[in-house]
Motif scaffolding. Structure first.
Motif, PDB file in Angstrom:
ATOM      1  N   TYR A  57     -22.483  10.330 -33.846  1.00 57.82           N
ATOM      2  CA  TYR A  57     -22.318  11.610 -33.161  1.00 57.82           C
ATOM      3  C   TYR A  57     -20.878  12.115 -33.053  1.00 57.82           C
ATOM      4  CZ  TYR A  57     -27.232  11.312 -31.882  1.00 57.82           C
ATOM      5  OH  TYR A  57     -28.603  11.246 -31.921  1.00 57.82           O
ATOM      6  N   ARG A  58     -19.902  11.253 -33.056  1.00 58.90           N
ATOM      7  CA  ARG A  58     -18.511  11.695 -32.886  1.00 58.90           C
ATOM      8  C   ARG A  58     -18.090  12.661 -33.992  1.00 58.90           C
ATOM      9  NH1 ARG A  58     -14.507   7.153 -31.852  1.00 58.90           N
ATOM     10  NH2 ARG A  58     -15.235   6.534 -33.899  1.00 58.90           N
ATOM     11  N   ASP A  59     -18.418  12.337 -35.230  1.00 56.03           N
ATOM     12  CA  ASP A  59     -18.040  13.214 -36.346  1.00 56.03           C
ATOM     13  C   ASP A  59     -18.724  14.573 -36.238  1.00 56.03           C
ATOM     14  OD1 ASP A  59     -16.385  11.273 -37.397  1.00 56.03           O
ATOM     15  OD2 ASP A  59     -17.879  10.535 -38.833  1.00 56.03           O
ATOM     16  N   VAL A  60     -19.957  14.584 -35.727  1.00 54.39           N
ATOM     17  CA  VAL A  60     -20.661  15.857 -35.527  1.00 54.39           C
ATOM     18  C   VAL A  60     -19.898  16.687 -34.506  1.00 54.39           C
ATOM     19  CG1 VAL A  60     -22.773  16.920 -34.653  1.00 54.39           C
ATOM     20  CG2 VAL A  60     -22.920  14.919 -36.167  1.00 54.39           C
ATOM     21  N   THR A  99     -32.206  15.432 -32.217  1.00 50.70           N
ATOM     22  CA  THR A  99     -31.328  15.060 -33.331  1.00 50.70           C
ATOM     23  C   THR A  99     -31.946  15.509 -34.655  1.00 50.70           C
ATOM     24  OG1 THR A  99     -30.401  13.211 -32.086  1.00 50.70           O
ATOM     25  CG2 THR A  99     -30.149  13.140 -34.470  1.00 50.70           C
ATOM     26  N   ARG A 100     -33.250  15.357 -34.775  1.00 50.33           N
ATOM     27  CA  ARG A 100     -33.937  15.830 -35.993  1.00 50.33           C
ATOM     28  C   ARG A 100     -33.768  17.350 -36.123  1.00 50.33           C
ATOM     29  NH1 ARG A 100     -38.364  13.253 -35.510  1.00 50.33           N
ATOM     30  NH2 ARG A 100     -37.809  11.671 -37.026  1.00 50.33           N
ATOM     31  N   ALA A 101     -33.934  18.065 -35.004  1.00 49.70           N
ATOM     32  CA  ALA A 101     -33.764  19.521 -35.018  1.00 49.70           C
ATOM     33  C   ALA A 101     -32.322  19.902 -35.368  1.00 49.70           C
ATOM     34  CB  ALA A 101     -34.168  20.114 -33.672  1.00 49.70           C
ATOM     35  N   LEU A 102     -31.362  19.087 -34.939  1.00 52.50           N
ATOM     36  CA  LEU A 102     -29.965  19.323 -35.298  1.00 52.50           C
ATOM     37  C   LEU A 102     -29.782  19.228 -36.808  1.00 52.50           C
ATOM     38  CD1 LEU A 102     -26.971  19.694 -34.358  1.00 52.50           C
ATOM     39  CD2 LEU A 102     -26.846  17.189 -34.317  1.00 52.50           C
ATOM     40  N   GLY A 103     -30.352  18.199 -37.398  1.00 53.86           N
ATOM     41  CA  GLY A 103     -30.274  18.050 -38.856  1.00 53.86           C
ATOM     42  C   GLY A 103     -30.945  19.199 -39.577  1.00 53.86           C
ATOM     43  N   ASP A 104     -32.094  19.631 -39.070  1.00 52.83           N
ATOM     44  CA  ASP A 104     -32.797  20.765 -39.681  1.00 52.83           C
ATOM     45  C   ASP A 104     -31.964  22.037 -39.575  1.00 52.83           C
ATOM     46  OD1 ASP A 104     -34.890  19.058 -40.286  1.00 52.83           O
ATOM     47  OD2 ASP A 104     -36.151  19.724 -38.613  1.00 52.83           O
ATOM     48  N   ALA A 105     -31.347  22.240 -38.413  1.00 59.09           N
ATOM     49  CA  ALA A 105     -30.497  23.420 -38.232  1.00 59.09           C
ATOM     50  C   ALA A 105     -29.321  23.386 -39.212  1.00 59.09           C
ATOM     51  CB  ALA A 105     -29.992  23.501 -36.788  1.00 59.09           C
ATOM     52  N   ALA A 106     -28.749  22.205 -39.400  1.00 54.37           N
ATOM     53  CA  ALA A 106     -27.627  22.080 -40.340  1.00 54.37           C
ATOM     54  C   ALA A 106     -28.069  22.416 -41.759  1.00 54.37           C
ATOM     55  CB  ALA A 106     -27.044  20.675 -40.272  1.00 54.37           C
ATOM     56  N   LYS A 107     -29.257  21.975 -42.112  1.00 51.56           N
ATOM     57  CA  LYS A 107     -29.770  22.271 -43.462  1.00 51.56           C
ATOM     58  C   LYS A 107     -30.033  23.761 -43.657  1.00 51.56           C
ATOM     59  CE  LYS A 107     -31.872  17.730 -43.852  1.00 51.56           C
ATOM     60  NZ  LYS A 107     -33.133  16.981 -43.750  1.00 51.56           N
ATOM     61  N   SER A 108     -30.301  24.462 -42.556  1.00 48.33           N
ATOM     62  CA  SER A 108     -30.549  25.911 -42.649  1.00 48.33           C
ATOM     63  C   SER A 108     -29.266  26.695 -42.931  1.00 48.33           C
ATOM     64  CB  SER A 108     -31.188  26.427 -41.356  1.00 48.33           C
ATOM     65  OG  SER A 108     -30.200  26.608 -40.333  1.00 48.33           O
ATOM     66  N   ASP A 128     -18.645  21.322 -41.091  1.00 46.85           N
ATOM     67  CA  ASP A 128     -19.234  20.717 -42.282  1.00 46.85           C
ATOM     68  C   ASP A 128     -20.707  20.428 -41.987  1.00 46.85           C
ATOM     69  OD1 ASP A 128     -20.091  19.106 -44.366  1.00 46.85           O
ATOM     70  OD2 ASP A 128     -18.310  17.816 -44.344  1.00 46.85           O
ATOM     71  N   LEU A 129     -21.581  21.346 -42.376  1.00 46.06           N
ATOM     72  CA  LEU A 129     -23.000  21.207 -42.052  1.00 46.06           C
ATOM     73  C   LEU A 129     -23.681  20.100 -42.851  1.00 46.06           C
ATOM     74  CD1 LEU A 129     -24.068  24.911 -41.498  1.00 46.06           C
ATOM     75  CD2 LEU A 129     -23.179  23.242 -39.867  1.00 46.06           C
ATOM     76  N   ALA A 130     -23.167  19.787 -44.009  1.00 48.20           N
ATOM     77  CA  ALA A 130     -23.709  18.658 -44.775  1.00 48.20           C
ATOM     78  C   ALA A 130     -23.456  17.352 -44.018  1.00 48.20           C
ATOM     79  CB  ALA A 130     -23.092  18.601 -46.166  1.00 48.20           C
ATOM     80  N   LEU A 131     -22.282  17.242 -43.415  1.00 44.78           N
ATOM     81  CA  LEU A 131     -21.967  16.071 -42.599  1.00 44.78           C
ATOM     82  C   LEU A 131     -22.900  16.011 -41.391  1.00 44.78           C
ATOM     83  CD1 LEU A 131     -18.776  14.395 -41.673  1.00 44.78           C
ATOM     84  CD2 LEU A 131     -20.003  15.432 -39.788  1.00 44.78           C
ATOM     85  N   VAL A 132     -23.137  17.142 -40.748  1.00 47.37           N
ATOM     86  CA  VAL A 132     -24.029  17.185 -39.587  1.00 47.37           C
ATOM     87  C   VAL A 132     -25.427  16.714 -39.984  1.00 47.37           C
ATOM     88  CG1 VAL A 132     -25.122  18.661 -37.846  1.00 47.37           C
ATOM     89  CG2 VAL A 132     -22.701  18.985 -38.416  1.00 47.37           C
ATOM     90  N   ALA A 133     -25.929  17.189 -41.105  1.00 48.36           N
ATOM     91  CA  ALA A 133     -27.258  16.790 -41.569  1.00 48.36           C
ATOM     92  C   ALA A 133     -27.310  15.291 -41.860  1.00 48.36           C
ATOM     93  CB  ALA A 133     -27.653  17.595 -42.802  1.00 48.36           C
ATOM     94  N   ALA A 134     -26.293  14.784 -42.539  1.00 44.20           N
ATOM     95  CA  ALA A 134     -26.262  13.364 -42.889  1.00 44.20           C
ATOM     96  C   ALA A 134     -26.139  12.478 -41.645  1.00 44.20           C
ATOM     97  CB  ALA A 134     -25.107  13.085 -43.850  1.00 44.20           C
ATOM     98  N   LYS A 135     -25.256  12.861 -40.738  1.00 46.44           N
ATOM     99  CA  LYS A 135     -25.064  12.069 -39.520  1.00 46.44           C
ATOM    100  C   LYS A 135     -26.303  12.139 -38.624  1.00 46.44           C
ATOM    101  CE  LYS A 135     -20.963  10.309 -40.056  1.00 46.44           C
ATOM    102  NZ  LYS A 135     -20.669   8.885 -39.917  1.00 46.44           N
ATOM    103  N   SER A 136     -27.000  13.252 -38.634  1.00 47.07           N
ATOM    104  CA  SER A 136     -28.233  13.371 -37.854  1.00 47.07           C
ATOM    105  C   SER A 136     -29.288  12.398 -38.385  1.00 47.07           C
ATOM    106  CB  SER A 136     -28.766  14.801 -37.897  1.00 47.07           C
ATOM    107  OG  SER A 136     -27.879  15.684 -37.274  1.00 47.07           O
ATOM    108  N   ALA A 137     -29.432  12.342 -39.693  1.00 46.41           N
ATOM    109  CA  ALA A 137     -30.389  11.412 -40.301  1.00 46.41           C
ATOM    110  C   ALA A 137     -30.019   9.963 -39.983  1.00 46.41           C
ATOM    111  CB  ALA A 137     -30.451  11.630 -41.809  1.00 46.41           C
ATOM    112  N   GLN A 138     -28.745   9.672 -40.048  1.00 43.28           N
ATOM    113  CA  GLN A 138     -28.253   8.323 -39.738  1.00 43.28           C
ATOM    114  C   GLN A 138     -28.527   7.987 -38.270  1.00 43.28           C
ATOM    115  OE1 GLN A 138     -24.332   7.568 -41.443  1.00 43.28           O
ATOM    116  NE2 GLN A 138     -23.771   6.450 -39.602  1.00 43.28           N
TER     117      GLN A 138
END
Length: 163
Positions: free
Chosen positions: A47-50, A118-127, A60-70
């Protein structure tokens, strides 16, 4: 023939030992250590990087998506680390309150909320919608503090304050 019997006996012993090891449950203190390590790593590893990227002009939304999945993977693992018999009555070093087990449905709902937000955060980042991501980040923060209050030293519904 003797070598065959010796080899068979050795193989049987190894199988029995391997079977015993794989069915052995970790000691309560080991489970508590695993969950403490998992909780301590959740912020710096996931979460810190997000948080940092969302404070920039161009997150960096790609980072947000990746960190959310992690983080979801880590949270799913964490969910397995609260079996009965790992409370303070057995392992005094734990900060998990008895309510983790006496209010199990509420505890599991809190953990589910953390995973879902967190899943919704990743989905939002992918959008690609930065404002949606920032709004969802606030929902993740609410879910996080729902179980244990604020900073890592704080207490809360399911966690004793750090002494």
């Amino acid at each position: 023939m003797i070598r065959y019997v010796q080899t068979f006996a050795l193989a049987a012993i190894l199988l029995l030992c391997a079977g015993h090891i794989s069915f052995a449950q970790p000691a309560p203190a080991e489970i508590v250590k695993q969950r403490q390590d998992a909780m301590e790593k959740l912020w710096p590893d996931d979460y810190r990087d997000v948080s940092r990227t969302l404070k920039t002009d161009k997150p960096d939304l790609a980072l947000v998506a990746a960190k959310s999945a992690q983080a979801i993977e880590a949270l799913n693992r964490l969910a397995t680390l609260f079996p009965p018999g790992t409370g303070r009555d057995v392992v005094p070093a734990t900060r998990a309150k008895p309510e983790v087990w006496t209010q199990r449905a509420a505890f599991e709902a809190g953990l589910k909320a953390m995973i879902d937000t967190t899943r919704a955060l990743g989905d939002a980042a992918k959008s690609g919608d930065v404002e949606k991501v920032k709004a969802q980040w606030q929902e993740v923060a609410k879910a996080c503090t729902g179980c244990h209050g604020g900073p890592s030293k704080s207490g809360g519904i399911f966690r004793f304050e750090k002494e």
